[in-house]
Design an enzyme around this catalytic site. Sequence first.
Site, PDB file in Angstrom:
ATOM      1  N   ASN A   1     -23.962 -16.626  38.610  1.00  0.00           N
ATOM      2  CA  ASN A   1     -25.046 -16.540  37.624  1.00  0.00           C
ATOM      3  C   ASN A   1     -25.409 -17.885  37.000  1.00  0.00           C
ATOM      4  O   ASN A   1     -25.672 -17.986  35.805  1.00  0.00           O
ATOM      5  CB  ASN A   1     -24.680 -15.552  36.510  1.00  0.00           C
ATOM      6  CG  ASN A   1     -24.440 -14.162  37.038  1.00  0.00           C
ATOM      7  OD1 ASN A   1     -25.299 -13.563  37.681  1.00  0.00           O
ATOM      8  ND2 ASN A   1     -23.240 -13.642  36.794  1.00  0.00           N
TER       9      ASN A   1
ATOM     10  N   LYS B   1     -18.812 -11.296  47.439  1.00  0.00           N
ATOM     11  CA  LYS B   1     -19.471 -12.571  47.711  1.00  0.00           C
ATOM     12  C   LYS B   1     -18.525 -13.734  47.463  1.00  0.00           C
ATOM     13  O   LYS B   1     -18.427 -14.659  48.278  1.00  0.00           O
ATOM     14  CB  LYS B   1     -20.719 -12.718  46.840  1.00  0.00           C
ATOM     15  CG  LYS B   1     -21.391 -14.084  46.976  1.00  0.00           C
ATOM     16  CD  LYS B   1     -22.437 -14.307  45.911  1.00  0.00           C
ATOM     17  CE  LYS B   1     -22.878 -15.761  45.866  1.00  0.00           C
ATOM     18  NZ  LYS B   1     -23.790 -16.039  44.731  1.00  0.00           N
TER      19      LYS B   1
ATOM     20  N   HIS C   1     -30.889 -16.085  47.843  1.00  0.00           N
ATOM     21  CA  HIS C   1     -31.787 -16.618  48.872  1.00  0.00           C
ATOM     22  C   HIS C   1     -31.583 -15.905  50.206  1.00  0.00           C
ATOM     23  O   HIS C   1     -32.549 -15.500  50.858  1.00  0.00           O
ATOM     24  CB  HIS C   1     -31.581 -18.122  49.036  1.00  0.00           C
ATOM     25  CG  HIS C   1     -31.826 -18.908  47.791  1.00  0.00           C
ATOM     26  ND1 HIS C   1     -33.071 -19.037  47.219  1.00  0.00           N
ATOM     27  CD2 HIS C   1     -30.967 -19.599  46.980  1.00  0.00           C
ATOM     28  CE1 HIS C   1     -32.977 -19.775  46.128  1.00  0.00           C
ATOM     29  NE2 HIS C   1     -31.721 -20.131  45.969  1.00  0.00           N
TER      30      HIS C   1
END
Length: 247
Positions: free
Chosen positions: A62, A150, A170
């Site tokens: 973040n 992740k 992305h």
Amino acid sequence: MRLTIPPTITGIDWSPPLTQERPPSATINGVYALLANEYGVPENRNPASPLDELVAAILSQNTSDGNSRRAFASLRTAFKTWAEVAAAPVGDVADAIRSGGLADQKAPRIKSVLRAVLDGPMGGDLSQLAGWDIHDARTYLTSLSGVGVKTAACVLLFSLGSAAFPVDTHVHRVVRRLGLVPMSATATKTQEHLESMVPGNRMYPYHINLIRHGRQVCRARRPACARCNLQPVCAFYSREVAPTEGQ
């Protein structure tokens, strides 16, 4: 007008995967080839240690790459070892990573992870995970408080060279627009799809080039479709852009 397929890339079915749950391998290979033609084939040189990568990945949550890099550098300057970070007051750790954002949330998370790893069976040497089955290694990493799929994938791919495919914002945006995964796929489900479809030795360059493409061309707002070399295989272009050209 559609871009011309580079003459060096042949023998590929370029039909956009508009609806498939799992597109043909030729499409996966075609996207890889076009990205490599545009950006080259990046190599993972001088990887960080797995524990360094784990902390860096937590710091990257973040926030921007620049902020997370500054926070990591500041943390390493403030403390000589990870053991010192694990033993330090949480406020001191938060102050050291303040530039990265969400310091008060990330500091206790980092301390908890470091204590668990340093006190664990590997004694802090996460390089031993390279010899584990990847599913076991992923299970271990995600068992650590604050470490999701992740973050675990970042450690596995970047530090250990394992067949993992981290999905950031992305990558998630680009592969859904291309039609490599359904538009409804979550980031976790997208990671599962990509890890099942992309050959292990291509995961690192594929990941890096998708990020480059997402930042430079396939942006969240106003994607530069007119100059995108992935037009021939892009579901979004075929569905949303091509029908409006010439109007």
